[in-house]
Design a protein around this motif. Structure first.
Motif, mmCIF file in Angstrom:
data_model
loop_
_atom_site.group_PDB
_atom_site.id
_atom_site.type_symbol
_atom_site.label_atom_id
_atom_site.label_comp_id
_atom_site.label_asym_id
_atom_site.label_seq_id
_atom_site.Cartn_x
_atom_site.Cartn_y
_atom_site.Cartn_z
ATOM 1 N N TYR A 1 0.528 -1.006 0.247
ATOM 2 C CA TYR A 1 -0.194 -0.148 0.071
ATOM 3 C C TYR A 1 0.959 0.748 -0.210
ATOM 4 O O TYR A 1 1.471 1.576 1.101
ATOM 5 C CB TYR A 1 -1.395 -0.077 1.097
ATOM 6 C CG TYR A 1 -2.015 -1.189 1.201
ATOM 7 C CD1 TYR A 1 -3.453 -1.320 0.997
ATOM 8 C CD2 TYR A 1 -1.745 -2.824 2.158
ATOM 9 C CE1 TYR A 1 -3.839 -2.285 0.774
ATOM 10 C CE2 TYR A 1 -3.230 -3.825 1.627
ATOM 11 C CZ TYR A 1 -3.539 -2.967 1.443
ATOM 12 O OH TYR A 1 -4.375 -4.199 1.234
ATOM 13 N N GLY A 2 0.652 2.013 -1.039
ATOM 14 C CA GLY A 2 2.060 2.990 -1.073
ATOM 15 C C GLY A 2 1.168 4.594 -0.301
ATOM 16 O O GLY A 2 2.832 5.132 0.269
ATOM 17 N N ALA B 1 2.965 4.446 3.806
ATOM 18 C CA ALA B 1 2.670 5.861 4.233
ATOM 19 C C ALA B 1 2.327 5.858 5.218
ATOM 20 O O ALA B 1 1.699 6.712 6.170
ATOM 21 C CB ALA B 1 2.239 6.676 3.202
ATOM 22 N N GLY B 2 1.567 4.538 5.944
ATOM 23 C CA GLY B 2 1.435 4.436 7.174
ATOM 24 C C GLY B 2 0.191 3.618 7.446
ATOM 25 O O GLY B 2 -0.778 3.505 6.134
ATOM 26 N N VAL C 1 5.181 -1.336 8.719
ATOM 27 C CA VAL C 1 4.850 -0.047 8.375
ATOM 28 C C VAL C 1 5.648 0.918 8.470
ATOM 29 O O VAL C 1 6.636 0.814 9.798
ATOM 30 C CB VAL C 1 3.641 -0.037 9.548
ATOM 31 C CG1 VAL C 1 3.568 -0.565 11.006
ATOM 32 C CG2 VAL C 1 2.771 0.943 9.802
ATOM 33 N N SER C 2 5.566 2.174 7.918
ATOM 34 C CA SER C 2 6.528 3.396 8.428
ATOM 35 C C SER C 2 5.871 3.808 9.621
ATOM 36 O O SER C 2 6.262 3.616 10.517
ATOM 37 C CB SER C 2 5.652 4.512 7.390
ATOM 38 O OG SER C 2 4.877 4.931 6.995
ATOM 39 N N THR C 3 4.367 4.110 9.858
ATOM 40 C CA THR C 3 4.040 4.728 11.099
ATOM 41 C C THR C 3 2.814 3.957 11.512
ATOM 42 O O THR C 3 1.994 4.113 10.506
ATOM 43 C CB THR C 3 3.204 6.627 10.848
ATOM 44 O OG1 THR C 3 2.635 6.330 10.133
ATOM 45 C CG2 THR C 3 5.055 6.898 10.615
ATOM 46 N N ILE D 1 7.991 -1.504 12.546
ATOM 47 C CA ILE D 1 7.300 -0.021 12.472
ATOM 48 C C ILE D 1 8.658 0.742 12.324
ATOM 49 O O ILE D 1 9.441 0.683 13.220
ATOM 50 C CB ILE D 1 6.112 0.189 13.964
ATOM 51 C CG1 ILE D 1 5.660 -0.489 13.873
ATOM 52 C CG2 ILE D 1 6.278 1.641 13.593
ATOM 53 C CD1 ILE D 1 5.348 -0.795 15.383
ATOM 54 N N SER D 2 8.649 1.591 10.638
ATOM 55 C CA SER D 2 10.435 1.877 10.617
ATOM 56 C C SER D 2 10.245 3.097 11.476
ATOM 57 O O SER D 2 10.869 3.821 11.155
ATOM 58 C CB SER D 2 10.562 1.817 9.503
ATOM 59 O OG SER D 2 9.373 2.199 8.695
ATOM 60 N N SER D 3 9.131 3.088 11.229
ATOM 61 C CA SER D 3 9.299 5.494 12.265
ATOM 62 C C SER D 3 8.257 5.680 12.916
ATOM 63 O O SER D 3 9.189 5.342 13.972
ATOM 64 C CB SER D 3 8.478 6.133 10.699
ATOM 65 O OG SER D 3 8.659 7.603 11.014
#
Length: 198
Positions: A84-85, A112-113, A139-141, A163-165
Motif C-alpha cells: 500500500y503506497g 505511508a502508514g 509499516v512506516s507509522t 514499524i520503521s518510523s
C-alpha cells in the motif's frame, strides 16, 4: 479501465467489478466501490488529492496501489497482503459497533502508514485483527485512537511487525499476542492505552 482520471470532488461510486490494467488517477474526492464489489488491479491506481474508500470490497494483490485508502463499513473487511503506497486509514464508519478489519495472510507493506481512527467522533468500536491469518506487517507509522471516542483494538497475532518510523497509541487496546514487534522510531503510548505484551 485503461487510463482514466477522476477530476471532480465528491463521491464516484460503482457497483460490480472494475478491472484496472492501465492507470486510474483519483485527482480529488473519493472513488467509492459499493459493498460486494471487486477491484482487479494489474496497472496503477494513484492519486493527486483523492482517496479510494473501501468497505466490504475485494481487492487483489497485483498492480501498484499508491493512492490513499480508507477502509470502513461493516465487519466483513479483509485487507489483502500487498504493498500500500498511500496512507491506509481504518475507521468505524458512522460511529458503529462491531467494526472489524482482518489482515489477510502474507506480507503487508504500509509504506505511508496505517492509522485507526474514529471518523465521526461519536464512539462505537473498531478492531484490526491480525490473529486470524498471522501475517507479517511492515509499516512506516502506526497510529491508533488519536481522534474521537471509539474503542480501538489491535490484535497483532503471531506474525512479526516492523514499524520503521513513529508509533502513537493514544487510546484503545493493543494485544501483542505472540508476535515480535520491532519499533525503529519513537514509540508513544498514552495512559489511556492497555498494552498486552503477550
Amino acid at each position: 479501465i485503461g487510463t482514466v482520471s477522476f477530476q471532480n470532488s465528491g463521491w464516484w461510486a460503482f457497483d460490480g467489478e472494475i478491472q484496472v490494467p492501465g492507470t486510474l488517477t483519483i485527482a480529488s474526492g473519493e472513488l467509492l466501490p459499493t459493498t460486494g464489489s471487486t477491484i482487479t488491479l494489474s496497472g496503477l491506481i494513484n492519486s493527486s488529492g483523492g482517496i479510494l474508500r473501501m468497505g466490504g470490497v475485494t481487492l487483489n494483490a497485483g498492480g501498484t496501489l499508491s493512492a490513499p485508502v480508507s477502509v470502513s463499513g461493516g465487519s466483513g473487511n479483509t485487507m489483502p497482503a500487498r504493498v500500500y503506497g498511500g496512507l491506509v486509514s481504518v475507521d468505524n464508519g458512522f460511529s458503529e459497533t462491531g467494526m472489524k478489519v482482518v489482515l489477510g495472510p502474507g506480507t503487508h507493506f504500509y509504506n505511508a502508514g496505517l492509522r485507526l481512527y474514529d471518523f465521526w467522533g461519536g464512539g462505537g468500536d473498531l478492531t484490526v485483527d491480525a490473529t486470524t491469518y498471522n501475517p507479517t506487517v511492515v509499516v512506516s507509522t502506526l497510529t491508533m485512537g488519536v481522534t474521537g471516542n471509539a474503542l480501538m483494538t489491535i490484535g497483532a497475532g503471531s506474525g512479526p511487525w516492523t514499524i520503521s518510523s513513529t508509533t502513537i497509541l493514544q487510546r484503545g487496546v493493543f494485544y501483542a499476542n505472540s508476535s515480535s514487534i520491532t519499533a525503529m522510531g519513537d514509540f508513544k503510548i498514552s495512559t489511556s492505552v492497555v498494552f498486552h505484551a503477550g
